[in-house]
Design a protein around this motif. Sequence first.
Motif, PDB file in Angstrom:
ATOM      1  N   UNK A 150      12.705 -19.585  47.423  1.00  0.00           N
ATOM      2  CA  UNK A 150      13.400 -18.320  47.193  1.00  0.00           C
ATOM      3  C   UNK A 150      14.087 -18.397  45.831  1.00  0.00           C
ATOM      4  N   UNK A 151      13.466 -17.742  44.864  1.00  0.00           N
ATOM      5  CA  UNK A 151      13.959 -17.860  43.485  1.00  0.00           C
ATOM      6  C   UNK A 151      15.281 -17.143  43.258  1.00  0.00           C
ATOM      7  N   UNK A 152      15.712 -16.353  44.240  1.00  0.00           N
ATOM      8  CA  UNK A 152      16.996 -15.678  44.076  1.00  0.00           C
ATOM      9  C   UNK A 152      18.160 -16.637  44.321  1.00  0.00           C
ATOM     10  N   UNK A 153      17.878 -17.808  44.858  1.00  0.00           N
ATOM     11  CA  UNK A 153      18.937 -18.792  45.129  1.00  0.00           C
ATOM     12  C   UNK A 153      19.128 -19.707  43.921  1.00  0.00           C
ATOM     13  N   UNK A 154      20.327 -20.312  43.852  1.00  0.00           N
ATOM     14  CA  UNK A 154      20.608 -21.249  42.763  1.00  0.00           C
ATOM     15  C   UNK A 154      19.624 -22.415  42.815  1.00  0.00           C
ATOM     16  N   UNK A 155      19.343 -22.983  41.654  1.00  0.00           N
ATOM     17  CA  UNK A 155      18.318 -24.029  41.560  1.00  0.00           C
ATOM     18  C   UNK A 155      18.655 -25.249  42.421  1.00  0.00           C
ATOM     19  N   UNK A 156      19.955 -25.504  42.642  1.00  0.00           N
ATOM     20  CA  UNK A 156      20.313 -26.697  43.434  1.00  0.00           C
ATOM     21  C   UNK A 156      20.593 -26.367  44.908  1.00  0.00           C
ATOM     22  N   UNK A 157      20.261 -25.155  45.322  1.00  0.00           N
ATOM     23  CA  UNK A 157      20.448 -24.781  46.738  1.00  0.00           C
ATOM     24  C   UNK A 157      19.511 -25.636  47.611  1.00  0.00           C
ATOM     25  N   UNK A 158      20.007 -26.102  48.785  1.00  0.00           N
ATOM     26  CA  UNK A 158      19.147 -26.965  49.615  1.00  0.00           C
ATOM     27  C   UNK A 158      17.822 -26.316  50.009  1.00  0.00           C
ATOM     28  N   UNK A 159      17.796 -24.992  50.127  1.00  0.00           N
ATOM     29  CA  UNK A 159      16.544 -24.319  50.502  1.00  0.00           C
ATOM     30  C   UNK A 159      15.501 -24.392  49.395  1.00  0.00           C
TER      31      UNK A 159
END
Length: 283
Positions: A82-91
Motif C-alpha cells: 500500500x503505497x499510501x503508507x509511510x515507507x517504514x510502515x510494517x505493512x
Amino acid sequence: MSNIDAAKYIDTERYPIDQPDSDQYQQLVQTIREQLDAVGCAVLTGFIKRECLQEFIDEGDQVADKGHRSFNKTNVYFSKDDESLAADHPARRFYDRSNSFVPADNFGADSPLRSVYEWPPFMPFIQATLNEQEFYRYADPLADVIINVVEDGDGFPWHFDTNNYTVTLAIQNSLHGGEFKYAPNLRTPTDENYDGVKAILNGDENQVNTLELNPGDLQIFKGRYSLHRVTPVKGKRRRYVGIFSFVDQPGMVAKVERCKQLYGRTLPIHHQRENERNDNLKD
Ligand SMILES: [Fe+2]
C-alpha cells in the motif's frame, strides 16, 4: 475413514482425552484454556508416545516429495503493498516465504496422522480447549490433514494468522533452526499496535517467546493476535509438522484460488462449492 485406532499412539494416561467425564480431563481442559487465554498457546508435550513416533516420521518421509512448493513475498498481514503508507510502515515490509504442503489426499485410511485427526475423542477435546460453540472437521479433501515440509534454507517469516486457531503435531525437527517464536497478544481486535510490530521486525525480542517443540508434541495456537514465525531451517534433515484443520461451519472447503496457491491443484468439489459459500471471507 481411518482404519487405525489412534488410541495406540496417544499417551492417554497423561492426556485422557477419551474420558471426558473424568476429573483429569476437566483439569486438562481447564489448564489449556488458561494457557490459551494468557498467551494464546498451549503445548501437550509427548502427546504421541515416543515408541510410536517412527511411524509418523516414516509417513512423512514417504510423502515429503508430494509437497507443493510455493514461493512468495509476504508482509505480516498477508496483504498487498500500500503505497499510501509511510515507507517504514510494517505493512510495507515484505519477506521471502517458501513453503511446501503435502495435500490431504496423500493421507488415506492407513495414515497414522489421519487416524489421530479422525479418532472420535480428538475433535471434542480440541473443541473444549478452544471453547468453540461451532466446531467441525474441515471437509476439504486436499486440506483437512496435511504435512508442512520445511527444508534447508526455508522458513516462515513473521505474520499474524488469518484463522483463529491452529492445531499442529511436531513430527520431525530440522538439525538447526526451525524454532517457533511468538509475541503473545501483540495486537488486539481494536489496536494493531504498529509500533510493537515494527520493533519486532527490527529485531527486538523483548516480547518474544521461543518454543522448543519436539516430535510428538501437540500445539494449540491462536495466532490471530500473536505475531509469530518459524526461523529458517538449516541442515539436511527436513522439518515435518502435521496440521489438523477445524472450522466453524459444516461442509466447508477452501476457495479455488487459495487451493491452487497452497496445493498447486484443485478438485471438482472446490469449483462446485465456489458459488455455494455464503460468507465473505477471503480464504
Ligand atoms: Fe501462522
